[in-house]
Design a protein around this motif. Sequence first.
Motif, PDB file in Angstrom:
ATOM      1  N   PRO A  74       0.856  -1.159   0.014  1.00 51.09           N
ATOM      2  CA  PRO A  74       0.094   0.088  -0.021  1.00 51.09           C
ATOM      3  C   PRO A  74       0.804   1.257  -0.085  1.00 51.09           C
ATOM      4  N   LYS A  75       2.011   1.357   0.801  1.00 49.27           N
ATOM      5  CA  LYS A  75       3.032   2.464   0.678  1.00 49.27           C
ATOM      6  C   LYS A  75       3.491   2.380  -0.711  1.00 49.27           C
ATOM      7  N   ALA A  76       3.846   1.635  -1.086  1.00 51.74           N
ATOM      8  CA  ALA A  76       4.574   1.843  -2.457  1.00 51.74           C
ATOM      9  C   ALA A  76       3.570   2.203  -3.583  1.00 51.74           C
ATOM     10  N   ALA A  77       2.385   1.830  -3.223  1.00 51.06           N
ATOM     11  CA  ALA A  77       1.308   2.305  -4.269  1.00 51.06           C
ATOM     12  C   ALA A  77       1.118   3.824  -4.404  1.00 51.06           C
ATOM     13  N   LYS A  78       1.486   4.508  -3.319  1.00 46.10           N
ATOM     14  CA  LYS A  78       0.985   5.951  -3.155  1.00 46.10           C
ATOM     15  C   LYS A  78       2.488   6.866  -3.036  1.00 46.10           C
ATOM     16  N   ASP A  79       3.764   5.957  -3.112  1.00 46.91           N
ATOM     17  CA  ASP A  79       4.892   6.815  -2.942  1.00 46.91           C
ATOM     18  C   ASP A  79       5.327   7.299  -4.468  1.00 46.91           C
ATOM     19  N   ARG A  80       5.732   8.551  -4.738  1.00 45.67           N
ATOM     20  CA  ARG A  80       6.094   8.942  -5.803  1.00 45.67           C
ATOM     21  C   ARG A  80       7.429   8.429  -6.215  1.00 45.67           C
ATOM     22  N   LYS A  84       8.144   2.183 -11.853  1.00 45.30           N
ATOM     23  CA  LYS A  84       7.124   1.751 -12.606  1.00 45.30           C
ATOM     24  C   LYS A  84       6.728   0.484 -12.648  1.00 45.30           C
ATOM     25  N   GLU A  85       7.610  -0.529 -12.256  1.00 47.65           N
ATOM     26  CA  GLU A  85       7.359  -1.902 -12.427  1.00 47.65           C
ATOM     27  C   GLU A  85       6.942  -2.393 -11.052  1.00 47.65           C
ATOM     28  N   ASN A  86       7.225  -1.723  -9.810  1.00 45.01           N
ATOM     29  CA  ASN A  86       6.466  -1.881  -8.459  1.00 45.01           C
ATOM     30  C   ASN A  86       5.338  -1.308  -8.638  1.00 45.01           C
ATOM     31  N   LEU A  87       5.061  -0.352  -9.142  1.00 49.76           N
ATOM     32  CA  LEU A  87       3.571   0.219  -9.398  1.00 49.76           C
ATOM     33  C   LEU A  87       2.690  -0.817  -9.948  1.00 49.76           C
ATOM     34  N   GLU A  88       3.216  -1.395 -11.054  1.00 48.37           N
ATOM     35  CA  GLU A  88       2.582  -2.499 -11.871  1.00 48.37           C
ATOM     36  C   GLU A  88       2.306  -3.665 -10.940  1.00 48.37           C
ATOM     37  N   LYS A 107      -8.575  -8.052  13.757  1.00 52.16           N
ATOM     38  CA  LYS A 107      -9.387  -7.474  12.665  1.00 52.16           C
ATOM     39  C   LYS A 107      -8.386  -7.165  11.638  1.00 52.16           C
ATOM     40  N   VAL A 108      -8.786  -6.843  10.513  1.00 53.94           N
ATOM     41  CA  VAL A 108      -8.188  -6.457   9.295  1.00 53.94           C
ATOM     42  C   VAL A 108      -8.670  -5.099   8.944  1.00 53.94           C
ATOM     43  N   GLN A 109      -8.065  -4.374   8.098  1.00 52.08           N
ATOM     44  CA  GLN A 109      -8.431  -2.817   7.937  1.00 52.08           C
ATOM     45  C   GLN A 109      -8.206  -2.848   6.371  1.00 52.08           C
ATOM     46  N   GLU A 110      -9.280  -2.114   5.789  1.00 55.43           N
ATOM     47  CA  GLU A 110      -8.907  -1.974   4.318  1.00 55.43           C
ATOM     48  C   GLU A 110      -8.557  -0.542   4.301  1.00 55.43           C
ATOM     49  N   THR A 111      -7.901  -0.036   3.261  1.00 52.15           N
ATOM     50  CA  THR A 111      -7.494   1.213   2.986  1.00 52.15           C
ATOM     51  C   THR A 111      -7.578   1.563   1.386  1.00 52.15           C
ATOM     52  N   GLU A 112      -7.417   2.751   1.149  1.00 50.87           N
ATOM     53  CA  GLU A 112      -7.580   3.155  -0.229  1.00 50.87           C
ATOM     54  C   GLU A 112      -6.531   2.146  -1.165  1.00 50.87           C
ATOM     55  N   ASN A 113      -5.584   1.806  -0.712  1.00 43.32           N
ATOM     56  CA  ASN A 113      -4.709   1.009  -1.694  1.00 43.32           C
ATOM     57  C   ASN A 113      -4.319  -0.502  -1.029  1.00 43.32           C
TER      58      ASN A 113
END
Length: 212
Positions: A74-80, A84-88, A107-113
């Motif tokens: 999730p951190k990788a998905a929003k880190d500028r 490009k490969e890791n975003l894919e 429990k588990v928690q959902e986030t945007e990513n």
Amino acid sequence: MVVALAVTRNRRYMRKAHVFMTLSLDGYFEGPNRDISWRNVDHEFNEFAIEQLREADLLLFGRRTFSSWEASWPKAAKDRATSKENLEIAKPIKNTNKIVFSRTLDKVQETENWKSVQLVHEFDPGAIRCLKEQPGKNIWVGGSNLALSFIGTDLIDEFRFMINPVIGEGHPIFEGMKIKLNLELIKRRRFDSGNILLHYKRAKKEVMKSAR
């Protein structure tokens, strides 16, 4: 609830459940103190990872593997700064159905990513067999301990091992395994890094034997 584990069986379908593990040449999946810095990860490896994720629409985790992925992808998905490969890689992980099997998580928690997440406290082989008989892509099984539970209940169809050209001290894969399986090599691939991918399927159906 993301995936209904109590589902009606439908034998017209049979999804494959596969284990993927990155290993040293002498068979350990992590070093002392859970060190994985020795793993060869490059452009070619990442392309393979993307291909593999596209084959699956359900990711199953043990607690440790789940916690590791939850802390990183999730951190990788929003880190500028993410490549490009890791975003894919992060993109399909974000939305793919995920189940973590754990008796210690509350429990588990959902986030945007980090979406479509479900917590299951007890491993139920019958429920997994029902999932395999539903329409869909492959089921990816992550984590050595969870894989042992699947192997012990005859639920794994394929094994994919990425062998790294390194030997040393570490924690062996499938430690404590009580049965013996015969496997058939169906694919082999050499990577420029020196990694070797060995892709096995279960040999012709047989009665599982206890290892002695």
